[in-house]
Design a protein around this motif. Structure first.
Motif, PDB file in Angstrom:
ATOM      1  N   ARG B 210       0.842  -1.209   0.000  1.00  0.00           N
ATOM      2  CA  ARG B 210       0.000   0.000   0.000  1.00  0.00           C
ATOM      3  C   ARG B 210       0.868   1.247   0.000  1.00  0.00           C
ATOM      4  O   ARG B 210       1.985   1.253   0.496  1.00  0.00           O
ATOM      5  N   PHE B 211       0.353   2.296  -0.564  1.00  0.00           N
ATOM      6  CA  PHE B 211       1.132   3.539  -0.581  1.00  0.00           C
ATOM      7  C   PHE B 211       0.224   4.735  -0.344  1.00  0.00           C
ATOM      8  O   PHE B 211      -0.999   4.617  -0.375  1.00  0.00           O
ATOM      9  N   THR B 212       0.841   5.870  -0.090  1.00  0.00           N
ATOM     10  CA  THR B 212       0.044   7.083   0.135  1.00  0.00           C
ATOM     11  C   THR B 212       0.235   8.037  -1.039  1.00  0.00           C
ATOM     12  O   THR B 212       1.307   8.074  -1.648  1.00  0.00           O
ATOM     13  N   MET B 213      -0.802   8.770  -1.334  1.00  0.00           N
ATOM     14  CA  MET B 213      -0.707   9.736  -2.435  1.00  0.00           C
ATOM     15  C   MET B 213      -0.625  11.133  -1.846  1.00  0.00           C
ATOM     16  O   MET B 213      -1.173  11.409  -0.789  1.00  0.00           O
ATOM     17  N   GLU B 214       0.065  11.998  -2.591  1.00  0.00           N
ATOM     18  CA  GLU B 214       0.229  13.358  -2.067  1.00  0.00           C
ATOM     19  C   GLU B 214      -0.646  14.343  -2.810  1.00  0.00           C
ATOM     20  O   GLU B 214      -0.841  14.236  -4.012  1.00  0.00           O
ATOM     21  N   LEU B 215      -1.151  15.305  -2.031  1.00  0.00           N
ATOM     22  CA  LEU B 215      -1.910  16.394  -2.646  1.00  0.00           C
ATOM     23  C   LEU B 215      -0.931  17.514  -2.976  1.00  0.00           C
ATOM     24  O   LEU B 215       0.001  17.776  -2.230  1.00  0.00           O
ATOM     25  N   ASP B 216      -1.164  18.179  -4.081  1.00  0.00           N
ATOM     26  CA  ASP B 216      -0.354  19.341  -4.431  1.00  0.00           C
ATOM     27  C   ASP B 216      -1.064  20.572  -3.863  1.00  0.00           C
ATOM     28  O   ASP B 216      -2.182  20.897  -4.287  1.00  0.00           O
ATOM     29  N   SER B 217      -0.424  21.219  -2.899  1.00  0.00           N
ATOM     30  CA  SER B 217      -1.125  22.290  -2.171  1.00  0.00           C
ATOM     31  C   SER B 217      -1.571  23.414  -3.104  1.00  0.00           C
ATOM     32  O   SER B 217      -2.661  23.980  -2.951  1.00  0.00           O
ATOM     33  N   LEU B 218      -0.746  23.731  -4.096  1.00  0.00           N
ATOM     34  CA  LEU B 218      -1.111  24.795  -5.029  1.00  0.00           C
ATOM     35  C   LEU B 218      -2.334  24.380  -5.858  1.00  0.00           C
ATOM     36  O   LEU B 218      -3.216  25.207  -6.140  1.00  0.00           O
ATOM     37  N   SER B 219      -2.388  23.097  -6.201  1.00  0.00           N
ATOM     38  CA  SER B 219      -3.543  22.608  -6.971  1.00  0.00           C
ATOM     39  C   SER B 219      -4.821  22.720  -6.143  1.00  0.00           C
ATOM     40  O   SER B 219      -5.887  23.028  -6.684  1.00  0.00           O
ATOM     41  N   VAL B 220      -4.698  22.479  -4.833  1.00  0.00           N
ATOM     42  CA  VAL B 220      -5.877  22.577  -3.953  1.00  0.00           C
ATOM     43  C   VAL B 220      -6.387  24.020  -3.938  1.00  0.00           C
ATOM     44  O   VAL B 220      -7.585  24.285  -4.071  1.00  0.00           O
ATOM     45  N   VAL B 221      -5.448  24.972  -3.850  1.00  0.00           N
ATOM     46  CA  VAL B 221      -5.822  26.392  -3.850  1.00  0.00           C
ATOM     47  C   VAL B 221      -6.471  26.754  -5.186  1.00  0.00           C
ATOM     48  O   VAL B 221      -7.510  27.431  -5.248  1.00  0.00           O
TER      49      VAL B 221
END
Lengths: 483, 322
Positions: B210-221
């Protein structure tokens, strides 16, 4: 800053203009430009090892001067040994230190003795194998009186770091390059045009043939345990072509750039796949290394073991190829690769054919059946060896061999992007056909400069440039940079 | 030396002219292409996407939402502009260019997934940007943050076509016979007639667990700004998380957290959110060709289900055409 990059193009343009238009009348200034240009070129890769390059140059320059002046043989030998120890020691430390330690520990583990050990984080200085062999051959030649030591430090430093051949050879001898550095160079139109032509041919081999092959050979060697045998064989064929096109393409470019600044450097490949036996293959493959090894290792060894007849010759060959193998890198695969090629010589030695010159195929339009069979045989032997050369470790290599012998050998090869494989195969055929027709020349398309009309010649160049542009598979480094 | 320099100049001059003309030729041909992403980009630039409802998202938009089924049931014209292999960063670029050359849609169905708010480093399928990256600074700027093209590619003619033999050959074919083109995408959608393959097993083997995925903070904004902008322009947004094969869902450790971000945005902007992660389809390989993509069977069934659900919820009520 690889040859086929924008930074190198800009660097060379500036260099070329300064070299021929600003400093043309002043030999010292031209040589100083070669030296600073070479150091800039090297520092662009990794400035940290520039001091090592300079230090090696200083030491060997001084040793070169003092060896002939040494009063006694013992003193002379001492100075020579200092130089050789520095050269071999540098290689051992930077290239083989961790390899020797881990191999040593592994050997003890086989007899149940566990040793505590630490390896070092050592970065391999780029081009060390190439410039070390230059300095060693220089000292050996000075010691034998084959060359007068140069007292011009700029000349010597430029010889050691000569940028066209600094990173991946050819390994030029002092006897060839130093006299050219000491003599005033005149710009010659034909030489410069020839240089350009050779660069173009090198580019085609490197970025069209080799780099496109690499896309598929990487697929094969990364997944050899799951791919059908037919894919492994095709991948191995492509890898054999890749390594030739990559290294000979690089050498063509290096020679071409040297010619553009008025130098003739060592030819490194002489159409090795048209060889009639393995001995001829090694006379035509990486010539600057094999001739170096022949002169400084094999010949002295074969003289040393001459009383032992064929056995002595076999020992000399095996030691020679052991060194050629390990020169490529700190891995048992390279050792085995060298020994395998050494063993290829045994039948030739036993049949007394090792020094027998084969009839040259140069100038021959169509080979006889026997000649063709011999060429295929040499190619197959090379292919077998390159499995070991390319594999990460020996067990992978043997696994690869094992996987070839299965019923899937008769299935269709599987690759991602079949169209690309087809295009690559077409370019391989084009390369081999051009090389066959151009084999009498220094490089495959050298004859075009004299045999074709200007319109046809230029059309050919334009076509080559278009092919190189659209069919390049960019982003892959030269294989021999790692050595 | 003089002779040499003059010869070099004479030799290079035709190459420069040829290079410049080849750039115009290839670029113009690709601007007529109907293939893959080229077709969607060209429809956008040619102002041909004036549909009432648009499907946004990545590959899970592209292969899951059949515009024909939506049109038949909802009586709204539909176009699927799902951008295969890319996250919101470039989905937003597509949205901005769309608004520049086309009428704004009334509704956007946004196919949200684990990848929407991430950002991949490489410029996947970089060829699709060839025709527009020199003429549209918005494209050049958006793709500049990816490992794909060099800084001279958007400025120097033809350089960006280096090594692009497949696309260049396609361009020549288009120029020779523009009417012979076939598009695999219908209104942007491409149903995949495939069975379950080894993609997922390969991914498991490669990731080793299993692995974790990362959110791109700029994309969230940027996503937040996008939603606010749509609200301001009176464009109705609907979030849809299409079915995803259950084993694939479990493979990502922080899936609940990431999908929870969309739920939060849904609450913030009052956006309906249809999540099919636990739908019965998500438990049946028959509808998928890998863990994240349904085949044409699954896509058609899912499109029908979605229409039914939206109709039942009357989420499209109040639109001009309803």
């Amino acid at each position: 800053m690889v040859f086929n990059s924008l930074p190198f193009t800009v660097f060379f343009l500036v260099f070329f203009v300064l070299y021929w238009l600003v400093f043309q009348r002043n030999l010292k200034a031209q040589n100083l430009l070669i030296l600073t240009g070479s150091y800039f070129f090297y520092a662009w890769w990794d400035w940290r090892f520039l001091s090592l390059l300079i230090g090696v140059s200083v030491l060997n320059y001084l040793l070169g001067i003092y060896i002939p002046k040494a009063g006694s043989d013992a003193k002379r030998r001492l100075l020579l040994y200092i130089g050789l120890i520095q050269g071999i020691g540098g290689l051992v430390f930077f290239k083989y230190f961790n390899f020797f330690i881990t191999s040593f520990v592994d050997a003890f583990q086989t007899i149940n003795i566990n040793l505590d050990y630490h390896t070092l984080k050592i970065i391999l200085p780029l081009g060390i194998s190439f410039y070390t062999f230059r300095t060693m051959s220089y000292l050996l030649d000075v010691n034998k009186g084959k060359i007068e030591p140069t007292t011009d430090w700029i000349v010597f430093f430029s010889y050691v770091s000569f940028f066209p051949s600094l990173i991946s050879g050819p390994i030029d001898r002092g006897t060839l390059l130093i006299p050219q550095l000491e003599k005033r160079r005149e710009f010659k139109y034909d030489q410069a045009v020839d240089g350009f032509r050779q660069i173009l041919w090198g580019l085609f081999k490197k970025i069209v043939v080799a780099d496109n092959c690499a896309i598929y050979t990487n697929q094969v060697f990364d997944n050899f345990d799951t791919m059908p045998a037919s894919s492994l064989v095709l991948g191995l064929f492509l890898y054999t072509i890749q390594i030739y096109a990559d290294f000979s393409g690089y050498s063509d470019m290096a020679i071409g750039f040297a010619r553009l600044i008025g130098f003739n450097i060592t030819k490194n490949f002489d159409f090795p796949f048209f060889s009639q036996n393995i001995a001829e293959f090694w006379q035509r493959w990486h010539i600057s290394l094999t001739s170096w090894m022949t002169e400084y290792v094999f010949t002295p060894l074969s003289i040393h073991f001459r009383d032992y007849g064929n056995r002595g010759l076999i020992i000399a060959i095996m030691i020679n190829f052991f060194i050629i193998g390990i020169w490529h890198g700190a891995n048992w695969t390279f050792v085995l690769f060298g020994l395998l090629h050494g063993s290829y010589y045994i039948p030739l030695i036993l049949q007394g054919k090792i020094f027998k010159k084969k009839k040259s195929l140069k100038g021959k339009l169509i080979p006889s059946f026997v000649e063709f069979r011999n060429m295929v045989g040499v190619f197959l032997l090379a292919m077998i060896g390159f499995v070991i050369f390319r594999s990460d470790n020996i067990s992978n290599a043997f696994e690869f061999y094992k996987n070839i012998f299965s019923l899937s050998l008769f299935s269709m090869p599987q690759f991602e992007g079949r169209m690309g494989v087809l295009i690559t195969m077409i370019f391989i055929v084009v390369m081999m056909v051009i090389e066959w027709f151009g084999k009498s020349h220094e490089y495959a398309i050298a004859g075009i400069g004299t045999s074709l009309s200007k319109t046809v010649r230029w059309s050919f160049y334009y076509l080559m440039i278009i092919i190189v542009f659209f069919f390049s598979a960019t982003g892959k480094e030269f294989i021999y940079f790692q050595f | 030396m003089k002779k040499f320099l003059i010869t070099v100049l004479i030799f290079i001059l035709p190459l420069l002219i040829l290079g410049y003309l080849a750039d115009i030729f290839l670029t113009n041909a690709l601007k007529k292409s109907k293939a893959d992403e080229f077709g969607v980009w060209n429809d956008i630039y040619n102002g041909k996407i004036n549909e009432d409802l648009l499907i946004y998202g990545g590959s899970r938009a592209w292969v899951h939402f059949d515009p024909k089924i939506l049109l038949d049931s909802l009586n709204l014209s539909v176009y699927n502009i799902g951008l295969n292999g890319h996250n919101f960063w470039l989905q937003k670029l597509r949205h901005e260019i769309l608004l520049r050359y086309n009428e704004a849609p009334e509704v956007i169905i946004y196919a949200v997934d684990l990848m929407t708010l991430g950002k991949r480093p490489d410029l996947y399928n970089s060829d699709q940007f060839l025709p527009y990256m020199t003429s549209d600074t918005l494209v050049a700027k958006a793709i500049s943050s990816y490992e794909g093209y060099g800084k001279y590619d958007a400025k120097v003619p033809l350089i960006r076509y280096l090594g692009k033999w497949k696309t260049s050959i396609s361009a020549v074919k288009i120029a020779m016979a523009p009417d012979r083109q076939k598009s695999d995408r219908i209104k942007g959608y491409q149903g995949k007639n495939l069975e379950w393959n080894s993609d997922f097993d390969n991914a498991v083997e490669e990731m080793g667990g299993r692995f974790t995925m990362e959110l791109d903070s700029l994309s969230v904004v940027m996503f937040d700004e996008f939603l606010a902008e749509c609200q301001k322009k009176n464009i109705k947004i609907i979030f849809v998380a299409p079915p995803e094969y259950i084993d694939g869902q479990l493979f990502v450790e922080n899936r609940p957290e990431i999908m929870g971000v969309f739920a939060s945005f849904g609450q913030k902007y009052n956006i309906p959110y249809y999540d099919y992660s636990n739908d019965s389809m998500s438990f049946n390989k028959y509808y998928f060709y890998n863990s994240t993509h349904m085949n044409i069977r699954g896509a058609e069934l899912f499109s029908k289900k979605l229409v039914m659900d939206m109709k039942n919820d009357k989420v499209l009520e109040g639109l001009a055409k309803n």
